[in-house]
Write an enzyme that holds these catalytic residues in place. Sequence first.
Site, PDB file in Angstrom:
ATOM      1  CE  LYS A 147      -4.438 -17.723  13.190  1.00 10.22           C
ATOM      2  NZ  LYS A 147      -4.046 -18.387  14.427  1.00 10.22           N
ATOM      3  CG  ASP A 192      -0.968 -16.409  12.485  1.00 12.10           C
ATOM      4  OD1 ASP A 192      -1.370 -16.027  11.361  1.00 12.10           O
ATOM      5  OD2 ASP A 192      -1.430 -17.398  13.069  1.00 12.10           O
ATOM      6  CD  GLU A 225      -2.741   1.338   2.421  1.00 12.09           C
ATOM      7  OE1 GLU A 225      -3.336   2.410   2.638  1.00 12.09           O
ATOM      8  OE2 GLU A 225      -2.860   0.330   3.135  1.00 12.09           O
TER       9      GLU A 225
END
Length: 556
Positions: free
Chosen positions: A368, A444, A236
Amino acid sequence: MAVEVRRRVPHAAPRGRGTGEKGRVQAGDALPLPIRHTNLIFSALFAASLAYLMRRWREKIRTSTPLHVVGLTEIFAICGLVASLIYLLSFFGIAFVQSVVSNSDDEDEDFLIASAQAPPPKPQQCALLQSAGAAPEKMPEEDEEIVAGVVAGKIPSYVLETRLGDCRRAAGIRREALRRITGREIHGLPLDGFDYASILGQCCEMPVGYVQLPVGVAGPLVLDGRRLYVPMATTEGCLIASTNRGCKAIAESGGASSVVYRDGMTRAPVARFPSARRAAELKGFLEDPANFDTLNVVFNRSSRFARLQGVKCAMAGRNLYMRFTCSTGDAMGMNMVSKGVQNVLDYLQDDFPDMDVISISGNFCSDKKSAAVNWIEGRGKSVVCEAVIREEVVRKVLKTNVQSLVELNVIKNLAGSAVAGALGGFNAHASNIVTAIFIATGQDPAQNVESSQCITMLEAVNDGRDLHISVTMPSIEVGTVGGGTQLASQSACLDLLGVKGANRESPGSNARLLATVVAGAVLAGELSLISAQAAGHLVQSHMKYNRSSRDMSKVA
């Protein structure tokens, strides 16, 4: 492209005759009689025209007559000179130039002719992409048989590393099988240049290549007296530039400070009982302080670093969710805490034989996923980072003013997020910075979900002149050992921050420092983006730094 160098064979027929080059005259060729007469006529015309014009120009110079004043005779002479010159150059020019350049050397002449016929070379490709984009070379017969077996489904792709004992060879065979099955070449995905043995059994299964990501640095980030350069892997545009501007504003204001106020990884198994009463009995047993020492011994016996901190339970009918929290040293600690939980479950089975363990993870952890339990209770490292930005820095570096920043933060990050029903998303773009650092340092990336939970606070201080900014992040899940942190590139990024590997003198301090770096970079990113929005510069910045001018449709 290689250029063929041809040697002239004695007594061979002259090149060009009967091969599309009839009009070209080579040195040593015999000329037909009409052509020789024509050559003599144009040679004589050239010599006569040149001699006449030279004599006329000499006379004009002596008599001071302008050279551009010409008569009819001179015009005819000029036309004859030009016409004869064109004819002679077209007839003898190529052979003449070749003979001059090559100095009558036949080998050099052949080299020039072959070079003229060869197409222009293609632009040089990046070395890493050459192996990925080049036509596949013929494989050894043994590998061909294995590829055929994988394509036919007779050999499972996942056993190649074990069967061959060569991780690079296994990846190449798997990639070729994939090409034949799908009919797609996957050009641009590199194969060579990576240590596939380093990921075997811990990072990635069935590899066929690796993805390249650019890594930039923002900084220096002055945090707790340290000057840090923060590695960020992202595609980005404007993200690192914006974070870097925030770092500059923080540094020019004296730096930021941080505190880790909680450190514990969680795992929450779920068990079902015959009745809710039995589930409640185990809940009472686990949460009773009198039983903690026993649970602690059982939990800790599988690791040198895992230390049980506490257990909190929740019920849903006859199902019991047990949320264990423990310290994990410099590891992120998911595997560590899972082993300890399994130890406790095995121990409890003796006193609660009717306990049916449904899953080692019952989503009360919560991993998560965006969850209120992480936002309230924390998971991983809970960090607050703050700084006071001076008024002149807000004006000169951030191009705005304190009052506008405070107002925008309330309306956007606080009220706007509440209107949206956000859960831990009371910030401008914390996940941008968290994800970029996670990828660069081998964390992660999926744990960005809870690690990006953040509330950004802005207040006017010192009689409204200066700006106090803080970010509170209750669940940053990072480690400096295990997983992707041991890969070469990610390990180098950790080393840049001074947190590579485990800290033997103070276990856990490297992971805690990494968590504060994440929070500090988020502080810088929040400060810069909110300032850009307050000043109305966001769109202009992205148009400048986040728009590619490259026409990708023309890229091979």
